[in-house]
Design an enzyme around this catalytic site. Structure first.
Site, mmCIF file in Angstrom:
data_model
loop_
_atom_site.group_PDB
_atom_site.id
_atom_site.type_symbol
_atom_site.label_atom_id
_atom_site.label_comp_id
_atom_site.label_asym_id
_atom_site.label_seq_id
_atom_site.Cartn_x
_atom_site.Cartn_y
_atom_site.Cartn_z
ATOM 1 N N GLY A 727 0.832 -1.188 0.000
ATOM 2 C CA GLY A 727 0.000 0.000 0.000
ATOM 3 C C GLY A 727 0.867 1.238 0.000
ATOM 4 C CB SER A 728 1.560 3.651 -1.848
ATOM 5 O OG SER A 728 2.441 4.701 -1.946
ATOM 6 C CG PHE A 731 2.638 11.771 5.336
ATOM 7 C CD1 PHE A 731 3.107 12.794 4.546
ATOM 8 C CD2 PHE A 731 1.682 12.055 6.292
ATOM 9 C CE1 PHE A 731 2.648 14.085 4.699
ATOM 10 C CE2 PHE A 731 1.216 13.344 6.453
ATOM 11 C CZ PHE A 731 1.696 14.361 5.653
ATOM 12 N N GLY A 732 3.894 7.743 3.137
ATOM 13 C CA GLY A 732 4.735 6.558 3.179
ATOM 14 C C GLY A 732 4.195 5.419 2.353
ATOM 15 C CB VAL A 734 2.622 -0.158 3.924
ATOM 16 C CG1 VAL A 734 2.689 -1.322 4.893
ATOM 17 C CG2 VAL A 734 2.218 1.094 4.649
ATOM 18 C CE LYS A 749 3.196 5.640 7.370
ATOM 19 N NZ LYS A 749 2.249 6.255 8.284
ATOM 20 C CG ASP A 853 -5.563 10.076 8.359
ATOM 21 O OD1 ASP A 853 -6.591 10.430 7.755
ATOM 22 O OD2 ASP A 853 -4.570 9.614 7.792
#
Ligand SMILES: *[C@@H]1O[C@H](CO)[C@@H](O)[C@H](O)[C@H]1NC(C)=O
Ligand SMILES: *[C@@H]1O[C@H](CO)[C@@H](O)[C@H](O)[C@H]1NC(C)=O
Ligand SMILES: *[C@@H]1O[C@H](CO)[C@@H](O)[C@H](O)[C@H]1NC(C)=O
Ligand SMILES: *[C@@H]1O[C@H](CO)[C@@H](O)[C@H](O)[C@H]1NC(C)=O
Ligand SMILES: *[C@@H]1O[C@H](CO)[C@@H](O)[C@H](O)[C@H]1NC(C)=O
Length: 942
Positions: A727-728, A731-732, A734, A749, A853
């Site tokens: 995943g993306s 901010f980062g 994974v 991450k 979030d």
């Protein structure tokens, strides 16, 4: 501890090559218009079928694909002028998601397909085999799976195939040989296995063959020597073995040979520089190559990178490599070059002609002698100089000061002597400096305070004397400082313990430092390991040490510390190694040390301690603790053979304890009775789960990992390969990775530090996660803050891996995939889990943590469908002292004891929040995010 960043050439080379090879340009230009006529109305239908395969089109590029316009005017579609047949389908970089429809096979006039940089998944349809006019086929950077269809071999007009960076598996089809016109063949970064088929020898037009980052094995077939136009051979990071075919060295067209990180053996032919006059890259590091470096190499005058590191090369380095004036990277570290003699380094003389040299690596060999004066004549473009791990003697040349672009300087493990020139303070870009294990003496120059970019500094195992310069406190990025095993005297400057950037290690052990351990040590809030052992430190251990919340390793052994062991040590929840032995400590062993979940080593021997030795936690295991030579200790587990403690105190203790317990139980029962009706809500799950969260025993398992290095993460994710990308976010990214000897599966991450705010996000995530543990929060295992193989700052967090993907994916299911639908009970369960996590964050952490979030994509479901809240990148830590929430950067701890919650406020919150979640989850699963509810409720309650 070792300098992983500095021993990097192999990985660096591989990585860079791959980047270079992937960024190949597209070569097509103008296409001939087909002459044979066929019906065209079918093309429109086939395109609409193709559109149907696409489930997400965030930029709306396919909006124009409708009946109101002629399909030849649809975005990304080009038709032949005469026959109105589709010749080009070009939809790269539009974030399209979906599969490639088999109907694409009906577009029989297609010459070019470019679907690169999207998120196409599923298999490449075998119907592409019908596209017998196809010339350019690009599917780079998607998530395609399955095998490369053998039918593709029907497309005999193909000139370029680029399927790099997908998840393709299986073998390279042996039908490959049918592409008589193929020039570019890129399959890098997939999961391909098996051998390179010998039919590759029939690809008589092949220019660019690139298959790095797969699991290919066997030899490179000798038939490759038939490819008279071959320019690029890129096979790095596979499992190839054997010798490179000698026929390869007769291909004068070759410009790039990239074979790093395989198991190739054999030698380089003596005339390689003559037979390969066009060679630009020779990147063959991390193999098992042997023999000498051919002298003829200096005839290949176009060479830009020669990377031979980490092989078994022997002998001398050719003396005239300086003829290679285009060289920017010369690496032959970690071989068996040189003979410990004084002329080993003569090759340096000729390097003065190389005006763009950036990386010079001759570390880890057998070079002897002193550094020749010619070391002063290298190009000032030099950014990395590795010469550690040789037998080079003499003084450290002052002249190195001229290399002001240096970012890494490795001179470790040699026989250098004398003082460090204070002019080293001119190396203002240096980020990593390693001078350890030499015979350097004199003072550590205070001009090191000028090196404000320093991240890692190694000065250990020398003979430095004098005191530690307080100017080191100016190195605000320093993460790793090792000055151990010298003859340093004087006090520890408080400027050093004030360096909150120190996150990996502060090692001052085995010196003659005196005075106190400064109370400022508490400012080392991110430090992982602190070692001041074997010095002459006195006074009390400052209680502020309890503020070093990231400490895992603390060694105070072999000093003259007095007073008591500060009970604040028990707040170092991550502590695994605590050595207090050989001091003058008195008083009791703080009982709370037995609550430290990860403590596996406790040594307090040779002190003057008294009182009872605890029996729980680390104290349960005789082999993990040492308390000998403390004459007044008693109790503990029987194996310690200490005298029993007097029982009077224990009984008194016991009584008051049970009294307290009785009061608490009555209160709890009362509260429970009052709320029985509410609790019925959870009756379904009550046996498994309590609404009031607490540390689950699983969380306390000591099988945690130590601080991880970039190298471990790099290797655990196969070089952060796309296959492991799960995943993306902004901010980062994974990645799924495997770490440690127990091959634990983790989620990593990687913070996008170039993204503004990402660094801050990393900090807040670290802050937020440092001490919190809850079964419904994603568990952090460790973090990594370091340099990557390019010398760039690298930060990552390592979490437990949650198998079943995010709630988002469970809620937003496509019709076909209905097995992924959540039933009502599962939704209920998720709601309770999320609510418990928030309840914990808001009311049981002190100060409270606000996630900020919360949304379905940040809620992960494990195999048992238990929800875990993750991604604390935007988390805020609140100070609620006067009722007004305020962002704060202070660290957090648990409020009171674990499991305690102020019932007055939290319970209604919990219930309302829970009901809100329930509503959202069951009624509007697609439209609303949980975030909204969360925000509203949050405002309501604060
Ligand atoms: C594509 O061709 C196949 C037969 O080759 C046919 O069955 C199919 O309907 C065609 N698709 C379209 C969209 O025309
Ligand atoms: C159809 O495509 C045209 C552009 O070609 C666009 O302006 C129009 O909005 C589209 N119609 C629909 C219904 O999307
Ligand atoms: C892959 O595609 C994405 C989406 O277009 C893009 O952002 C990313 O840079 C691409 N990655 C590479 C390595 O080309
Ligand atoms: C894909 O993305 C990469 C990285 O952003 C870029 O270099 C490349 O040109 C893109 N390719 C295409 C065809 O868009
Ligand atoms: C420290 O840096 C300054 C420039 O910022 C430079 O002028 C000075 O010479 C440096 N000091 C030493 C000792 O290198």
């Amino acid at each position: 501890m070792k300098l992983h960043q500095l021993n990097i050439s192999a990985y660096y080379s591989m990585y860079l090559q791959v980047i270079i090879l992937f960024s190949s340009s597209y070569l097509w230009s103008q296409f001939a218009i087909p002459t044979n006529a066929l019906g065209s109305e079918g093309d429109g239908l086939a395109l609409l079928e193709f559109k149907r395969g696409i489930v997400s089109d965030p930029f709306g590029v396919l909006r124009s694909w409708n009946d109101s316009t002629d399909f030849c005017n649809w975005k990304g579609v080009t038709c032949s002028r005469r026959h109105k047949r589709v010749t080009v389908l070009s939809l790269y970089e539009h974030n399209l998601q979906g599969s490639i429809s088999p109907h694409i096979g009906n577009l029989s006039f297609l010459k070019l397909i470019d679907l690169s940089n999207n998120s196409f998944s599923g298999e490449i349809p075998k119907e592409v085999g019908q596209l017998f006019r196809l010339q350019y086929f690009y599917l780079t950077n998607n998530t395609l799976t399955g095998e490369i269809p053998a039918q593709l071999s029907n497309c005999s007009e193909l000139r370029e195939i680029d399927f790099a960076r997908n998840r393709l598996a299986g073998r390279i089809p042996s039908e490959l040989g049918y592409f008589a016109k193929l020039e570019l063949f890129q399959l890098g970064a997939n999961n391909l296995t098996g051998r390179v088929p010998t039919s590759i020898g029939n690809l008589s037009s092949l220019v660019h063959f690139s298959v790095p980052y797969n699991n290919l094995e066997g030899n490179i077939p000798k038939e490759i020597g038939h490819l008279k136009s071959l320019s690029i051979l890129a096979v790095a990071a596979n499992k190839f073995s054997g010798e490179l075919p000698s026929s390869l060295y007769n291909l004068s067209s070759i410009t790039i040979i990239s074979t790093a990180s395989n198991h190739f053996n054999g030698t380089l032919p003596a005339n390689i520089g003559l037979t390969l006059p066009n060679l630009e890259w020779l990147a063959i590091s991390s193999n098992e190559l042997s023999g000498p470096i051919p002298i003829s190499l200096s005839n290949a005058s176009k060479l830009q990178a020669v990377v031979l590191s980490t092989n078994n090369f022997v002998g001398a380095v050719p003396r005239d490599l300086g003829k290679l004036v285009d060289l920017w990277w010369l690496g032959f570290g970690s071989n068996y070059l040189g003979s410990n003699s004084s002329d080993d380094l003569n090759f340096l003389t000729s390097l003065k002609n190389i005006s763009q040299l950036q990386i010079l690596d001759f570390g880890g060999n057998q070079f002897g002698g002193v550094l020749p004066a010619s070391i002063a004549n290298l190009s000032t473009t030099l950014t990395k100089l590795f010469l550690g791990g040789n037998q080079i003697s003499g003084f450290v040349p002052t002249i190195l000061e001229k290399y002001t672009n240096l970012r890494v300087l490795d001179m470790a493990r040699n026989l250098f002597t004398g003082v460090i020139p204070s002019s080293f303070g001119m190396l203002q870009n240096v980020q990593g400096m390693d001078l350890r294990k030499n015979k350097l003496f004199g003072e550590i120059p205070s001009s090191f305070g000028n090196l404000t970019q320093l991240i890692e500094l190694y000065l250990s195992e020398n003979m430095f004397n004098g005191s530690i310069p307080s100017s080191i406190g100016n190195c605000k990025y320093l993460q790793y400082l090792d000055i151990s095993q010298n003859n340093l005297t004087g006090a520890i400057p408080k400027e050093v313990t004030d360096l909150s950037s120190l996150s990996l290690l502060l090692n001052l052990s085995y010196n003659s430092l005196s005075g106190n351990l400064p109370v400022e040590v508490g400012n080392l809030k991110n430090i992982n390991a602190l070692d001041v052992s074997e010095n002459n430190l006195v006074g009390e251990i400052p209680t502020t040490i309890g503020d070093c919340k990231s400490l895992e390793y603390l060694n105070l052994q072999g000093n003259s510390f007095q007073g008591v062991i500060p009970s604040s040590l028990a707040s170092l929840k991550g502590l695994s190694h605590l050595d207090l032995s050989h001091n003058k400590l008195s008083g009791n062993i703080p009982k709370d040390l037995q609550t430290l979940p990860f403590l596996v080593y406790f040594n307090a021997s040779f002190n003057e301690l008294e009182g009872e030795v605890p029996t729980k936690g680390v104290f349960r295991n005789a082999s993990s603790i040492s308390v000998m030579e403390n004459s007044k200790l008693c109790g503990g587990i029987p194996e310690l053979q200490l005298p029993a403690c007097t029982t009077a105190r224990a009984t008194k203790h016991g009584l008051s304890h049970s009294l307290k317990l009785a009061i608490i139980i009555s209160c709890v029962v009362l509260v429970l009775l009052t709320l029985a009706s509410f609790l019925a809500l959870y009756s379904k799950r009550n046996s498994k789960k309590k609404p009031s969260p607490m540390l689950s025993t699983k969380d306390l398992e000591p099988g945690h990992l130590p601080k991880v290095s970039y190298k471990m993460l790099y290797e655990g994710t196969a070089g952060f390969s796309l296959d492991n990308l799960v995943g993306s976010g902004s901010f980062g990214s994974v990645y799924r990775g495997i770490l440690g000897q127990d091959e634990r599966v983790v989620a990593i991450k990687v913070i996008h530090l170039q993204q503004s705010g990402a660094s801050k996000s990393f900090m807040s995530e670290c802050m937020a996660l440092r001490n919190i543990r809850h079964r419904n929060l994603v568990k952090i295992i460790t973090s990594c803050s370091s340099l990557d193989y390019q010398g760039n700052e690298f930060k990552a967090l390592v979490f437990e891996f949650i198998a079943n993907s995010s709630l988002e994916e469970w809620l937003h299911v496509d019709g076909e995939n209905s097995s992924r639908n959540l039933n009502f009970l599962q939704r209920l369960s998720v709601a309770i889990d999320v609510a418990s996590a928030l309840q914990y964050l808001h009311f049981e952490c002190e100060p409270p943590v606000i996630h900020c979030d919360l949304k379905p994509s940040n809620i992960l479901l494990d195999n048992d469908m238990v929800a875990h809240v993750g991604d604390f990148g935007l988390a805020r830590i609140l100070s609620t002292t006067n009722g007004i929430p305020r962002s704060q950067t202070s660290t957090i701890g648990l409020k009171g004891s674990i499991g305690y919650a102020a019932p007055g406020r939290s319970l209604p919150f919990f219930l309302i929040f829970f009901l809100e979640l329930l509503k959202i989850l069951s009624i509007y699963p697609r439209k609303h995010t949980i975030q909204k509810a969360h925000k509203n409720l949050f405002c309501f309650f604060f």
